[in-house]
Scaffold this active site. Structure first.
Site: not given
Ligand code: UT7
Length: 334
Positions: A116, A258, A288
């Site tokens: 990520c 994020h 996500n």
């Protein structure tokens, strides 16, 4: 941060596949409810690819927008750095596939594996080539097809992830241009590796009938361990970065975190004293997308008219590894 030449972002491109996977769809696939997903994560839907569509396909679409917006030829790109945890295949790198598809003859490139945090790592890696004077135009990409490594029978992971890509062009700035990349912090804590990982398919456990039967080619996650680390480190890295630049959360025009979980974002923002209207949250729409989240969030900010040239932007991420990233910059694109 001292650098020889200023590096600035001059264009942004984003792309998500059209197909939607909604919370209502997931209710029919696993034992979950739309209400649980929304309350615990903030996610309402995700975009996922049709069978056969790969990470490079999404990235190429995002990069095409950049070339078009900047009005430059593919041959002007000198290097391509791709953050991804879902390369089309282990090798050749996704950067090679993108270089060929875009026609960036003369460009070199490589993939960065930081889950990520991969977009921020790719961004800073690409920027170094510009700062040293080695290159003038470098593409930094964050792209993932998470649906290719998700077990859609595991309710703890399948509700979280989506597919998407984003890219920025980094160029050398004129010496007097204030709208440049300012500073960054990257950290890893490898002791967190087993909290979020894909156990098989690498050299430790090559693909075999056994690894496939045991579903080891999917994302395995200790959600609470990742959650706790993310809440702590997203704020900590951001705070350190702000402090050493003589800033506080109140000075930031836009916080672009994020998008892993709405609760993680709000907790970090609260600790930084960041008012809600300065935070970009689009997890409801995309889920996500791992390396795709930050450029997609920048895209949402731009669409909403909340990202302007000269804005002071703070981006932050925590991901598998554990990897941590925070970047401070003045937005340089029109
Ligand atoms: O980008 C970095 C990658 N990942 C992350 O940042 C993820 C970080 N972690 C999280 O976002 C959260 O931990 C999750 C969203 C993964 C899980 O939320 P949580 O509030 O931490 O739930 P939990 O794991 O503590 O589970 C609470 C309960 C459990 O039931 P019991 O044992 O209390 O009866 C789970 O079995 O919720 C259950 N549960 C679900 N229930 C309905 C877990 N997943 C689901 C689900 N639907 N999809």
């Amino acid at each position: 941060m001292k650098s020889l030449i200023g590096a600035k972002i001059t264009a942004l491109g984003t792309y998500v596949p059209p197909k939607l996977l909604t919370n209502a769809d997931l209710e029919k696939m696993v034992d979950t409810t739309s209400q649980w997903i929304t309350e615990r994560t903030g996610i309402k839907q995700r975009h996922i690819v049709e069978k056969g569509v790969a990470t490079s396909d999404l990235a190429v679409e995002a990069c095409k927008q950049i070339l078009e917006k900047r009005g430059i030829a593919p041959t002007e790109i000198e290097a391509i750095v791709v953050g991804t945890v879902t390369p089309d295949m282990l090798f050749p790198s996704t950067a090679c596939l993108i270089q060929d598809r875009l026609g960036c003859k003369g460009a070199w490139g490589f993939d960065v594996s930081a889950a990520c945090s991969a977009f921020l790592y790719a961004l800073q890696t690409a920027a170094q080539f510009v700062r040293t004077g080695a290159h003038k135009k470098v593409l930094a990409i964050g792209a993932d097809v998470m649906s290719s490594i998700i077990n859609y029978e595991d309710r703890a992971t399948c509700i979280i992830f989506g597919d998407g890509a984003g890219a920025v062009l980094i160029e050398a700035a004129d010496p007097e241009d204030p709208n440049i990349m300012l500073d960054f912090i990257h950290e890893v804590d490898g002791s967190g590796g087993c909290s979020l990982y894909m156990p098989a398919g690498g050299s430790k456990r090559p693909a075999s009938h056994e690894t496939v039967d045991k579903k080891m080619h999917y994302v395995h996650q200790d959600g609470q361990a990742v959650f706790k680390y993310a809440v702590k480190k997203m704020a900590e890295a951001s705070e350190t970065l702000l402090k050493r630049n003589g800033l506080t959360g109140k000075d930031i025009d836009l916080f672009v975190p994020h998008q892993a979980n709405r609760r993680i974002i709000m907790s970090a923002a609260e600790r930084l004293g960041m008012p809600e209207e300065r935070i970009i949250i689009n997890i409801g729409e995309y889920g996500n997308t791992t390396a795709g989240t930050i450029p997609l969030a920048l895209g949402s900010a731009r669409e909403q008219g909340r990202l302007k040239k000269g804005d002071l932007v703070l981006m932050a991420s925590v991901g598998a590894g554990f990897t941590v990233g925070a970047t401070l910059l003045k937005w340089g694109a029109d």
